[in-house]
Design a protein around this motif. Structure first.
Motif, PDB file in Angstrom:
ATOM      1  N   UNK A 131       1.605  12.201  -9.972  1.00 37.18           N
ATOM      2  CA  UNK A 131       0.792  13.400  -9.901  1.00 37.18           C
ATOM      3  C   UNK A 131      -0.663  13.160  -9.557  1.00 37.18           C
ATOM      4  N   UNK A 132      -0.999  11.941  -9.163  1.00 42.95           N
ATOM      5  CA  UNK A 132      -2.378  11.616  -8.811  1.00 42.95           C
ATOM      6  C   UNK A 132      -2.501  11.588  -7.286  1.00 42.95           C
ATOM      7  N   UNK A 133      -2.598  12.770  -6.700  1.00 41.67           N
ATOM      8  CA  UNK A 133      -2.605  12.864  -5.241  1.00 41.67           C
ATOM      9  C   UNK A 133      -3.876  12.284  -4.611  1.00 41.67           C
ATOM     10  N   UNK A 134      -4.985  12.319  -5.345  1.00 39.45           N
ATOM     11  CA  UNK A 134      -6.233  11.759  -4.818  1.00 39.45           C
ATOM     12  C   UNK A 134      -6.112  10.243  -4.623  1.00 39.45           C
ATOM     13  N   UNK A 135      -5.594   9.559  -5.621  1.00 35.78           N
ATOM     14  CA  UNK A 135      -5.413   8.102  -5.516  1.00 35.78           C
ATOM     15  C   UNK A 135      -4.334   7.766  -4.491  1.00 35.78           C
ATOM     16  N   UNK A 136      -3.295   8.591  -4.428  1.00 38.28           N
ATOM     17  CA  UNK A 136      -2.244   8.382  -3.426  1.00 38.28           C
ATOM     18  C   UNK A 136      -2.820   8.466  -2.021  1.00 38.28           C
ATOM     19  N   UNK A 137      -3.718   9.414  -1.805  1.00 41.24           N
ATOM     20  CA  UNK A 137      -4.351   9.566  -0.496  1.00 41.24           C
ATOM     21  C   UNK A 137      -5.194   8.332  -0.151  1.00 41.24           C
ATOM     22  N   UNK A 138      -5.871   7.771  -1.134  1.00 40.67           N
ATOM     23  CA  UNK A 138      -6.635   6.529  -0.887  1.00 40.67           C
ATOM     24  C   UNK A 138      -5.712   5.406  -0.424  1.00 40.67           C
ATOM     25  N   UNK A 139      -4.569   5.282  -1.083  1.00 43.09           N
ATOM     26  CA  UNK A 139      -3.635   4.216  -0.709  1.00 43.09           C
ATOM     27  C   UNK A 139      -3.025   4.469   0.670  1.00 43.09           C
ATOM     28  N   UNK A 140      -2.825   5.729   1.021  1.00 37.50           N
ATOM     29  CA  UNK A 140      -2.344   6.020   2.381  1.00 37.50           C
ATOM     30  C   UNK A 140      -3.402   5.631   3.405  1.00 37.50           C
ATOM     31  N   UNK A 141      -4.669   5.829   3.075  1.00 36.59           N
ATOM     32  CA  UNK A 141      -5.759   5.423   3.970  1.00 36.59           C
ATOM     33  C   UNK A 141      -5.812   3.903   4.096  1.00 36.59           C
ATOM     34  N   UNK A 142      -5.577   3.193   2.993  1.00 32.20           N
ATOM     35  CA  UNK A 142      -5.531   1.725   3.030  1.00 32.20           C
ATOM     36  C   UNK A 142      -4.381   1.283   3.927  1.00 32.20           C
ATOM     37  N   UNK A 143      -3.234   1.929   3.787  1.00 31.93           N
ATOM     38  CA  UNK A 143      -2.076   1.572   4.621  1.00 31.93           C
ATOM     39  C   UNK A 143      -2.392   1.790   6.105  1.00 31.93           C
TER      40      UNK A 143
ATOM     41  N   UNK B 195       0.831  -1.203   0.000  1.00 34.64           N
ATOM     42  CA  UNK B 195       0.000   0.000   0.000  1.00 34.64           C
ATOM     43  C   UNK B 195       0.867   1.255   0.000  1.00 34.64           C
ATOM     44  N   UNK B 196       1.943   1.249   0.747  1.00 35.13           N
ATOM     45  CA  UNK B 196       2.858   2.401   0.777  1.00 35.13           C
ATOM     46  C   UNK B 196       3.502   2.622  -0.590  1.00 35.13           C
ATOM     47  N   UNK B 197       3.886   1.536  -1.244  1.00 30.00           N
ATOM     48  CA  UNK B 197       4.492   1.644  -2.574  1.00 30.00           C
ATOM     49  C   UNK B 197       3.494   2.211  -3.580  1.00 30.00           C
ATOM     50  N   UNK B 198       2.258   1.744  -3.518  1.00 32.22           N
ATOM     51  CA  UNK B 198       1.221   2.249  -4.422  1.00 32.22           C
ATOM     52  C   UNK B 198       0.993   3.745  -4.180  1.00 32.22           C
ATOM     53  N   UNK B 199       0.943   4.157  -2.922  1.00 35.00           N
ATOM     54  CA  UNK B 199       0.747   5.572  -2.597  1.00 35.00           C
ATOM     55  C   UNK B 199       1.874   6.408  -3.191  1.00 35.00           C
ATOM     56  N   UNK B 200       3.098   5.940  -3.050  1.00 36.89           N
ATOM     57  CA  UNK B 200       4.256   6.663  -3.584  1.00 36.89           C
ATOM     58  C   UNK B 200       4.204   6.740  -5.105  1.00 36.89           C
ATOM     59  N   UNK B 201       3.832   5.629  -5.753  1.00 34.02           N
ATOM     60  CA  UNK B 201       3.744   5.610  -7.216  1.00 34.02           C
ATOM     61  C   UNK B 201       2.716   6.624  -7.720  1.00 34.02           C
ATOM     62  N   UNK B 202       1.542   6.653  -7.085  1.00 30.72           N
ATOM     63  CA  UNK B 202       0.513   7.588  -7.522  1.00 30.72           C
ATOM     64  C   UNK B 202       0.914   9.031  -7.234  1.00 30.72           C
ATOM     65  N   UNK B 203       1.577   9.257  -6.109  1.00 32.94           N
ATOM     66  CA  UNK B 203       2.027  10.611  -5.782  1.00 32.94           C
ATOM     67  C   UNK B 203       3.050  11.087  -6.811  1.00 32.94           C
ATOM     68  N   UNK B 204       3.995  10.226  -7.163  1.00 35.27           N
ATOM     69  CA  UNK B 204       5.009  10.580  -8.152  1.00 35.27           C
ATOM     70  C   UNK B 204       4.397  10.817  -9.532  1.00 35.27           C
TER      71      UNK B 204
END
Length: 58
Positions: free
Chosen positions: A34-46, A23-32
């Motif tokens: 430029x998809x901060x909304x999806x990154x935030x979802x993955x941080x919530x999953x983590x 989940x942390x890796x997915x959040x980082x990938x989406x943040x990099x």
């Protein structure tokens, strides 16, 4: 929020302790990407996975 909790539960059941790392890796990938909304979802999953695991033992 219930979808996040459900996804976290399934991910944890399938991957055990590695689910939080995934989940942390997915959040980082989406943040990099430029998809901060999806990154935030993955941080919530983590966070949900971390809460399921409970306190760490020393």
């Amino acid at each position: 929020m219930t979808k996040i909790a459900e996804y976290a539960r399934v991910l944890y059941e399938r991957h055990g302790n590695e689910a939080e790392v995934e989940a942390a890796q997915k959040a980082r990938q989406f943040e990099e990407a430029g998809n901060s909304e999806e990154a935030e979802r993955w941080r919530a999953v983590r966070t949900a996975i971390n809460e399921m695991r409970g306190p760490h033992e020393s």
